[in-house]
Design an enzyme around this catalytic site. Structure first.
Site, PDB file in Angstrom:
ATOM      1  N   TRP A   1      44.987  53.091  40.933  1.00 17.79           N
ATOM      2  CA  TRP A   1      44.342  52.786  39.649  1.00 17.79           C
ATOM      3  C   TRP A   1      42.990  53.474  39.534  1.00 17.79           C
ATOM      4  O   TRP A   1      42.608  53.937  38.454  1.00 17.79           O
ATOM      5  CB  TRP A   1      44.216  51.278  39.434  1.00 17.79           C
ATOM      6  CG  TRP A   1      45.553  50.636  39.229  1.00 17.79           C
ATOM      7  CD1 TRP A   1      46.200  49.797  40.079  1.00 17.79           C
ATOM      8  CD2 TRP A   1      46.436  50.819  38.108  1.00 17.79           C
ATOM      9  NE1 TRP A   1      47.421  49.442  39.559  1.00 17.79           N
ATOM     10  CE2 TRP A   1      47.592  50.056  38.359  1.00 17.79           C
ATOM     11  CE3 TRP A   1      46.366  51.563  36.928  1.00 17.79           C
ATOM     12  CZ2 TRP A   1      48.674  49.999  37.462  1.00 17.79           C
ATOM     13  CZ3 TRP A   1      47.427  51.510  36.029  1.00 17.79           C
ATOM     14  CH2 TRP A   1      48.562  50.736  36.307  1.00 17.79           C
TER      15      TRP A   1
ATOM     16  N   ASP B   1      36.230  48.183  37.726  1.00 17.00           N
ATOM     17  CA  ASP B   1      37.525  47.681  37.294  1.00 17.00           C
ATOM     18  C   ASP B   1      37.844  46.507  38.224  1.00 17.00           C
ATOM     19  O   ASP B   1      38.133  46.704  39.405  1.00 17.00           O
ATOM     20  CB  ASP B   1      38.572  48.792  37.432  1.00 17.00           C
ATOM     21  CG  ASP B   1      39.990  48.301  37.154  1.00 17.00           C
ATOM     22  OD1 ASP B   1      40.167  47.104  36.835  1.00 17.00           O
ATOM     23  OD2 ASP B   1      40.930  49.122  37.257  1.00 17.00           O
TER      24      ASP B   1
ATOM     25  N   LYS C   1      46.227  38.929  35.320  1.00 22.35           N
ATOM     26  CA  LYS C   1      46.358  38.509  36.721  1.00 22.35           C
ATOM     27  C   LYS C   1      45.601  37.201  36.962  1.00 22.35           C
ATOM     28  O   LYS C   1      46.192  36.202  37.328  1.00 22.35           O
ATOM     29  CB  LYS C   1      45.860  39.613  37.637  1.00 22.35           C
ATOM     30  CG  LYS C   1      46.666  40.920  37.445  1.00 22.35           C
ATOM     31  CD  LYS C   1      45.944  42.095  38.023  1.00 22.35           C
ATOM     32  CE  LYS C   1      46.436  43.415  37.494  1.00 22.35           C
ATOM     33  NZ  LYS C   1      47.861  43.663  37.644  1.00 22.35           N
TER      34      LYS C   1
HETATM   35  N1  PMP Z   1      43.435  48.532  37.152  1.00 22.19           N
HETATM   36  C1  PMP Z   1      43.982  47.757  38.098  1.00 22.19           C
HETATM   37  C2  PMP Z   1      43.212  47.485  39.355  1.00 22.19           C
HETATM   38  C3  PMP Z   1      45.266  47.231  37.901  1.00 22.19           C
HETATM   39  O1  PMP Z   1      45.822  46.462  38.832  1.00 22.19           O
HETATM   40  C4  PMP Z   1      45.951  47.509  36.696  1.00 22.19           C
HETATM   41  C5  PMP Z   1      47.315  46.932  36.378  1.00 22.19           C
HETATM   42  N2  PMP Z   1      48.056  46.485  37.395  1.00 22.19           N
HETATM   43  C6  PMP Z   1      45.340  48.343  35.766  1.00 22.19           C
HETATM   44  C7  PMP Z   1      44.084  48.810  36.016  1.00 22.19           C
HETATM   45  C8  PMP Z   1      46.022  48.680  34.471  1.00 22.19           C
HETATM   46  O2  PMP Z   1      45.945  47.577  33.675  1.00 22.19           O
HETATM   47  P1  PMP Z   1      46.590  47.479  32.233  1.00 22.19           P
HETATM   48  O3  PMP Z   1      48.065  47.427  32.442  1.00 22.19           O
HETATM   49  O4  PMP Z   1      46.000  46.219  31.693  1.00 22.19           O
HETATM   50  O5  PMP Z   1      46.194  48.674  31.460  1.00 22.19           O
END
Ligand code: PMP
Length: 364
Positions: free
Chosen positions: A106, A176, A200
């Site tokens: 991510w 993030d 989450k």
């Molecule tokens: N950052 C992290 C650390 C994640 O775990 C996730 C989704 N699992 C995301 C970003 C992406 O999130 P979203 O699907 O809400 O765009």
């Protein structure tokens, strides 16, 4: 009619398990909010009822985190993924550089989006180690005068988590925190901006939390698309357009539940117990192998392997049959992953530990 049906243990990485009292209250309110006579999904986002609900959620978040008064809380849409773009669009000025610490899949995606906007310096990458650890401070080299320093506090796919925040020099620290927000005490005053998809630890998918220090709002250029401009969204208390009203309502209930459990201290202790129980089992004999280095292990996403892929497939299949759902690791890394966010119950962890013991006993 019973108010709850049978529920299994849901180890999904997100959208993830929600607290049962939250679901039950939402179930009761779905047809008609007490005293309102309409469903929460039917009322205007401009109504007094919704405004009260939104502001209560914001105040509860503030109280839970002890957030200083000069921070704004936004509840937006587009997921954490849209923040990968909005952060640089709003905070990275022409001629400036943003530093990104690359600790996982991510984080890498956040880098890719920021590169479309401006100059990025990737530092402290643990990619060549398969992202199995958080870098040491000595591995991070910051750009003098960087616009901001970006980290991913918990790496959902690889199962690693920062234990001590890096020193961003004089630059604002941007994080993030999608997969560990409110999982324990967190000093938000150390950050310039924190964002998290809600699905989450905060509620359902479709709501994205952004906490931003007020002085940074001045960086948002007027030329930005309106819906991507933090200043406009803050000036309108996240009501520039129609927000995810039902999602915000559920987020509010989740924050209320968290407060009732003893706040961040209480949930932090519970989360530490859950993770310790699983890692102890993983380390017990060597049949299971944790994939993250010990000092970097996540309290939210516990990643581990079995002696063979064949055994991993069987483990997943039999666990699912036993009511332990969602244990398959992310498709990019394989293995197993137990996501044990705030709402995941301690009994579910005990059930998994029992299952792991029995599986090992019959297969080792
Ligand atoms: N950052 C992290 C650390 C994640 O775990 C996730 C989704 N699992 C995301 C970003 C992406 O999130 P979203 O699907 O809400 O765009």
């Amino acid at each position: 009619m019973p108010t709850t049906t049978h529920r299994i243990f849901n180890f999904s990485a997100g959208p993830a398990v929600l607290p049962l009292p939250v679901l039950e209250e939402a179930q009761r309110d779905l047809v008609s909010l007490p005293g309102v006579g309409m469903s929460v999904t039917e009322i205007s986002h401009r109504s007094k009822t919704f405004e009260t609900l939104l502001n209560r959620a914001i105040e509860d978040f503030r109280a839970l985190t002890g957030l200083p008064a000069d921070y704004r809380i936004l509840l937006l849409q587009g997921g954490a993924s849209l923040q990968f773009s909005m952060v640089p669009m709003n905070l990275l000025g022409a001629g400036q550089t943003a530093d990104y610490v690359d600790t996982g899949t991510w984080a890498d995606k956040a880098v890719a989006e920021a590169r479309k906007v401006g100059t990025v310096n990737v530092t402290g990458s643990t990619k060549t180690d398969g992202y199995n650890r958080i870098p040491e401070p000595s591995e991070i080299t910051l750009t003098p005068g960087a616009a901001y320093v970006h980290i991913t506090t918990n790496n959902t796919i690889e199962g690693t988590q920062w234990k001590r925040l890096p020193d961003p020099g004089g630059a604002p620290l941007v994080a993030d925190a999608s997969s560990d927000i409110l999982s324990g005490p967190m000093d938000l005053s150390r950050f310039g901006l924190v964002y998290a998809g809600a699905q989450k630890n905060l509620g359902p998918s479709g709501v994205t939390l952004v906490v931003i220090r007020e002085d940074l709002l001045a960086r948002s250029a007027k030329t930005l698309p309106t819906m991507l401009n933090y200043r406009v969204l803050a000036d309108n208390n996240s009501l520039y357009n129609t927000p995810n009203t039902f999602g915000i309502y559920l987020l509010g209930l989740t924050l209320k539940w968290l407060t009732s459990l003893g706040g961040l201290q209480g949930i932090g202790e519970r989360n530490a117990r859950k993770a310790a129980a699983l890692y102890t089992e993983i380390d017990r004999t060597g049949f299971y192998r944790g994939t993250a280095q010990k000092e970097s292990r996540s309290l939210m996403n516990v990643t581990f392997r079995l002696p063979s892929e064949e055994l991993e497939k069987q483990f997943d299949k039999e666990a699912t049959a036993a009511g332990l759902d969602g244990l398959k690791g992310h498709r990019s890394v394989g293995g197993m992953r137990a996501s044990i966010y705030n709402a995941f119950p301690e009994e579910g962890v005990s059930a998994l530990v029992q299952f792991m013991r029995e599986f090992e006993r019959t297969r080792a």
